[in-house]
Design a protein around this motif. Structure first.
Motif, PDB file in Angstrom:
ATOM      1  N   PHE A 155      75.314  -9.839 -58.347  1.00  0.00           N
ATOM      2  CA  PHE A 155      76.647 -10.307 -58.722  1.00  0.00           C
ATOM      3  C   PHE A 155      76.731 -10.831 -60.144  1.00  0.00           C
ATOM      4  CE2 PHE A 155      76.631 -11.108 -54.001  1.00  0.00           C
ATOM      5  CZ  PHE A 155      77.415 -10.003 -53.701  1.00  0.00           C
ATOM      6  N   PHE A 156      75.612 -10.849 -60.862  1.00  0.00           N
ATOM      7  CA  PHE A 156      75.629 -11.341 -62.241  1.00  0.00           C
ATOM      8  C   PHE A 156      76.594 -10.512 -63.084  1.00  0.00           C
ATOM      9  CE2 PHE A 156      74.202 -11.268 -66.655  1.00  0.00           C
ATOM     10  CZ  PHE A 156      74.118 -12.622 -66.928  1.00  0.00           C
ATOM     11  N   GLY A 157      77.494 -11.196 -63.782  1.00  0.00           N
ATOM     12  CA  GLY A 157      78.453 -10.516 -64.645  1.00  0.00           C
ATOM     13  C   GLY A 157      79.642  -9.922 -63.924  1.00  0.00           C
ATOM     14  N   LYS A 158      79.662 -10.015 -62.593  1.00  0.00           N
ATOM     15  CA  LYS A 158      80.747  -9.429 -61.810  1.00  0.00           C
ATOM     16  C   LYS A 158      81.864 -10.457 -61.585  1.00  0.00           C
ATOM     17  CE  LYS A 158      78.768  -5.409 -60.841  1.00  0.00           C
ATOM     18  NZ  LYS A 158      77.411  -5.584 -61.371  1.00  0.00           N
ATOM     19  N   ILE A 159      83.067  -9.935 -61.406  1.00  0.00           N
ATOM     20  CA  ILE A 159      84.222 -10.779 -61.099  1.00  0.00           C
ATOM     21  C   ILE A 159      84.357 -10.913 -59.592  1.00  0.00           C
ATOM     22  CG2 ILE A 159      86.731 -11.009 -61.272  1.00  0.00           C
ATOM     23  CD1 ILE A 159      86.579  -9.380 -63.875  1.00  0.00           C
ATOM     24  N   ILE A 160      84.496 -12.146 -59.125  1.00  0.00           N
ATOM     25  CA  ILE A 160      84.735 -12.434 -57.718  1.00  0.00           C
ATOM     26  C   ILE A 160      86.068 -13.166 -57.617  1.00  0.00           C
ATOM     27  CG2 ILE A 160      83.896 -13.572 -55.623  1.00  0.00           C
ATOM     28  CD1 ILE A 160      81.952 -11.473 -56.547  1.00  0.00           C
ATOM     29  N   VAL A 161      87.027 -12.583 -56.914  1.00  0.00           N
ATOM     30  CA  VAL A 161      88.319 -13.231 -56.720  1.00  0.00           C
ATOM     31  C   VAL A 161      88.276 -14.022 -55.416  1.00  0.00           C
ATOM     32  CG1 VAL A 161      90.795 -12.886 -56.323  1.00  0.00           C
ATOM     33  CG2 VAL A 161      89.596 -11.521 -58.047  1.00  0.00           C
ATOM     34  N   ILE A 162      88.701 -15.278 -55.478  1.00  0.00           N
ATOM     35  CA  ILE A 162      88.646 -16.164 -54.313  1.00  0.00           C
ATOM     36  C   ILE A 162      90.048 -16.667 -54.016  1.00  0.00           C
ATOM     37  CG2 ILE A 162      87.705 -18.321 -53.384  1.00  0.00           C
ATOM     38  CD1 ILE A 162      85.375 -17.843 -55.501  1.00  0.00           C
ATOM     39  N   LYS A 163      90.535 -16.354 -52.829  1.00  0.00           N
ATOM     40  CA  LYS A 163      91.812 -16.917 -52.380  1.00  0.00           C
ATOM     41  C   LYS A 163      91.507 -18.250 -51.715  1.00  0.00           C
ATOM     42  CE  LYS A 163      95.467 -17.771 -49.663  1.00  0.00           C
ATOM     43  NZ  LYS A 163      95.622 -18.392 -48.321  1.00  0.00           N
ATOM     44  N   TYR A 164      92.029 -19.303 -52.300  1.00  0.00           N
ATOM     45  CA  TYR A 164      91.708 -20.672 -51.913  1.00  0.00           C
ATOM     46  C   TYR A 164      92.879 -21.254 -51.136  1.00  0.00           C
ATOM     47  CZ  TYR A 164      90.388 -25.605 -52.806  1.00  0.00           C
ATOM     48  OH  TYR A 164      90.050 -26.930 -52.689  1.00  0.00           O
ATOM     49  N   GLY A 165      92.648 -21.533 -49.843  1.00  0.00           N
ATOM     50  CA  GLY A 165      93.712 -22.079 -49.022  1.00  0.00           C
ATOM     51  C   GLY A 165      93.170 -22.787 -47.809  1.00  0.00           C
ATOM     52  N   GLY A 166      94.049 -23.167 -46.908  1.00  0.00           N
ATOM     53  CA  GLY A 166      93.648 -23.811 -45.665  1.00  0.00           C
ATOM     54  C   GLY A 166      93.054 -25.186 -45.878  1.00  0.00           C
ATOM     55  N   SER A 167      92.177 -25.582 -44.943  1.00  0.00           N
ATOM     56  CA  SER A 167      91.568 -26.918 -44.980  1.00  0.00           C
ATOM     57  C   SER A 167      90.736 -27.139 -46.229  1.00  0.00           C
ATOM     58  CB  SER A 167      90.688 -27.126 -43.741  1.00  0.00           C
ATOM     59  OG  SER A 167      91.468 -27.110 -42.573  1.00  0.00           O
ATOM     60  N   ALA A 168      90.142 -26.051 -46.752  1.00  0.00           N
ATOM     61  CA  ALA A 168      89.325 -26.176 -47.964  1.00  0.00           C
ATOM     62  C   ALA A 168      90.146 -26.708 -49.123  1.00  0.00           C
ATOM     63  CB  ALA A 168      88.720 -24.815 -48.329  1.00  0.00           C
TER      64      ALA A 168
END
Length: 299
Positions: free
Chosen positions: A21-34
Motif C-alpha cells: 500500500f506504500f504510495g497508494k491512495i486509500i479512501v475512508i468513509k468515516y461515520g457511525g460510532s467511530a
C-alpha cells in the motif's frame, strides 16, 4: 501482555502489506460510532497519522447523518428517508451544509492536525470538486446524484502532502443554487474512482454485511449483491453502501470494504493483517484479486 518479541513479530508481519500500500491512495468513509465516540475518534486520528507516516495517502469522506437528524428535530424541520437516502428540502439543505461543512468537517480536520497530520477540510463545492444534479429527477429534493468529481484537484492536494477531509456537499451548474446533499457512501466511492484509489473503506456500526441469520458475509461480488437485495438480506441504509462498493470496483478501485468502526484501530486491522475484518467487495475478473474465489462462490 505481548512480549517484546511478539511486538516485533507483529511489525514484521505487517511489512508485506506496508509494501503493497506504500504510495497508494486509500479512501475512508468515516461515520457511525467511530465519528461520535471520543475514544474511537482518537484511535481513528492515530490510525490516519500512522498511515500517512508509512507513505500511504488517506482521503477522508465523512458523513454526519445522526447529527443532521438531531438538529433538524430540534428545529422541527421534517425529514424522511427512501431506500437509505435522505429526502432534503430547501430548508433542511441549509442545516445539512451547516452541520457537514461547518461543524463536522472542521472538527475532524482539527482533530487530525492535533495528532500531527497535515489535514485540510473542504466540501464538494470548493473548486467545484463534486458536481451533481437532482437525484431521480428531484424526487429526493436537494439530495443529489453526482455527475462529476474533480479527481485532479484532490490529487493535487495529496501531492502537496495534505490529507483531504471532504464533506459530501455538491455544487450545481445553476447560479445561486444551495447545492446538493450527497449520500456520503456514494461520495466516497465516486471520489475513490476519480483519484484511482487502491481501496475504499467504510467505517460503520456493523461488523459488515450480514446474512439472514446474522452471520458475517466475508466476500461479495456484483451477482451475489443483487441476489441478496432481491431476497431482502440487503436492505435499507445498507443498499447505498453496497451499491457504491460495486460501482467503485467496476470503476478502477481494486477493492471495497465495509468494516466495523466500533472496533479500535479497525483500519489498521483491515489493511495490515491477513484475516482482515468485515465484508470485502471484489470483481471475479480482476487479476489483482488476492482472494480465494472458490471461497467467494461458497460464502
Amino acid at each position: 501482555m505481548q512480549t517484546k518479541h511478539q511486538k516485533v513479530q507483529t511489525l514484521l508481519d505487517a511489512i508485506p502489506y506496508i509494501k503493497k500500500f506504500f504510495g497508494k491512495i486509500i479512501v475512508i468513509k468515516y461515520g457511525g460510532s467511530a465519528q461520535t465516540s471520543p475514544d474511537l475518534k482518537e484511535k481513528f486520528a492515530q490510525d490516519i497519522v500512522f498511515l500517512s507516516l508509512l507513505g500511504i495517502k488517506p482521503v477522508i469522506v465523512h458523513g454526519g447523518g445522526s447529527r443532521i437528524t438531531e438538529l433538524l428535530n430540534k428545529l422541527e424541520i421534517p425529514s424522511s428517508f427512501v431506500d437509505g437516502h435522505r429526502v432534503t428540502c430547501e430548508e433542511s439543505m441549509r442545516v445539512v451544509e451547516m452541520v457537514l461543512s461547518g461543524e463536522i468537517n472542521k472538527n475532524i480536520t482539527s482533530l487530525l492536525n492535533h495528532h500531527g497530520a497535515k489535514a485540510i477540510g473542504i466540501s464538494g463545492k470548493d473548486s467545484a470538486i463534486i458536481n451533481a444534479i437532482p437525484k431521480d429527477g428531484g424526487r429526493f429534493g436537494y439530495t443529489g446524484e453526482i455527475t462529476k468529481v474533480n479527481g485532479t484537484m484532490i490529487t493535487n492536494l495529496i501531492k502537496e502532502g495534505f490529507i483531504p477531509v471532504i464533506a459530501p456537499i455538491a455544487d450545481s451548474a445553476e447560479p445561486n443554487h444551495p447545492g446538493f446533499n450527497i449520500n456520503a457512501d456514494v461520495a466516497a466511492c465516486e471520489i475513490a474512482a476519480a483519484v484511482g484509489a487502491q481501496k475504499v473503506l467504510f467505517l460503520t456500526d456493523t461488523i459488515g454485511v450480514l446474512d439472514k441469520k446474522g452471520n458475517l458475509i466475508t466476500s461479495l461480488d456484483k451477482e451475489s449483491v443483487e441476489a441478496y437485495k432481491l431476497d431482502g438480506t440487503i436492505a435499507g441504509g445498507m443498499i447505498p453502501k453496497v451499491d457504491s462498493c460495486i460501482d467503485a470496483i467496476y470503476n478502477g478501485v481494486n477493492k471495497a470494504h465495509i468494516i466495523d468502526g466500533r472496533v479500535e484501530h479497525s483500519i489498521l486491522l483491515e489493511l495490515f493483517t491477513s484475516d482482515g475484518i468485515g465484508t470485502q467487495f471484489v470483481r471475479r475478473d480482476n487479476p489483482n484479486n488476492d482472494i480465494n474465489l472458490d471461497k467467494l462462490l461458497n460464502d
